[in-house]
Design a protein around this motif. Sequence first.
Motif, PDB file in Angstrom:
ATOM      1  N   GLU A  57      10.807  -7.285   6.230  1.00  0.00           N
ATOM      2  CA  GLU A  57      10.619  -6.075   5.436  1.00  0.00           C
ATOM      3  C   GLU A  57      11.090  -6.267   3.993  1.00  0.00           C
ATOM      4  O   GLU A  57      10.438  -5.831   3.052  1.00  0.00           O
ATOM      5  CB  GLU A  57      11.386  -4.917   6.067  1.00  0.00           C
ATOM      6  N   SER A  58      12.215  -6.937   3.807  1.00  0.00           N
ATOM      7  CA  SER A  58      12.792  -7.026   2.468  1.00  0.00           C
ATOM      8  C   SER A  58      12.140  -8.087   1.583  1.00  0.00           C
ATOM      9  O   SER A  58      12.124  -7.937   0.359  1.00  0.00           O
ATOM     10  CB  SER A  58      14.294  -7.293   2.551  1.00  0.00           C
ATOM     11  N   HIS A  61       9.415  -6.750  -0.753  1.00  0.00           N
ATOM     12  CA  HIS A  61      10.025  -5.887  -1.771  1.00  0.00           C
ATOM     13  C   HIS A  61      10.696  -6.731  -2.858  1.00  0.00           C
ATOM     14  O   HIS A  61      10.597  -6.427  -4.042  1.00  0.00           O
ATOM     15  CB  HIS A  61      11.042  -4.934  -1.142  1.00  0.00           C
ATOM     16  N   GLU A  62      11.379  -7.784  -2.428  1.00  0.00           N
ATOM     17  CA  GLU A  62      12.029  -8.686  -3.390  1.00  0.00           C
ATOM     18  C   GLU A  62      10.995  -9.373  -4.277  1.00  0.00           C
ATOM     19  O   GLU A  62      11.164  -9.463  -5.495  1.00  0.00           O
ATOM     20  CB  GLU A  62      12.861  -9.718  -2.632  1.00  0.00           C
TER      21      GLU A  62
END
Length: 81
Positions: A57-58, A61-62
């Motif tokens: 998930e991250s 976004h990163e």
Amino acid sequence: MSGQAGALDDAGDEAGRPHRAVQPAMCHTQDTLGGPEAAAVCDAFAAAWPDEAATLESAPHELAGTTGRAGPRRRPHGGGA
């Protein structure tokens, strides 16, 4: 966000859906999971799932943040694609 950064941010949101939906809350007996060896594998997967899902998930976004800061790519003058 717009363009690639927005698409990556949206991908992170989509990747987070299973992470939020599949919380390791169920208990099963070893027999239900196919015996002690299969139960051990299932338990190991269930223990690792939250961290793996959070990474899935991250990461987009990163990347979206990095893409948004980098700005559009510029092509050299006079050069073809």
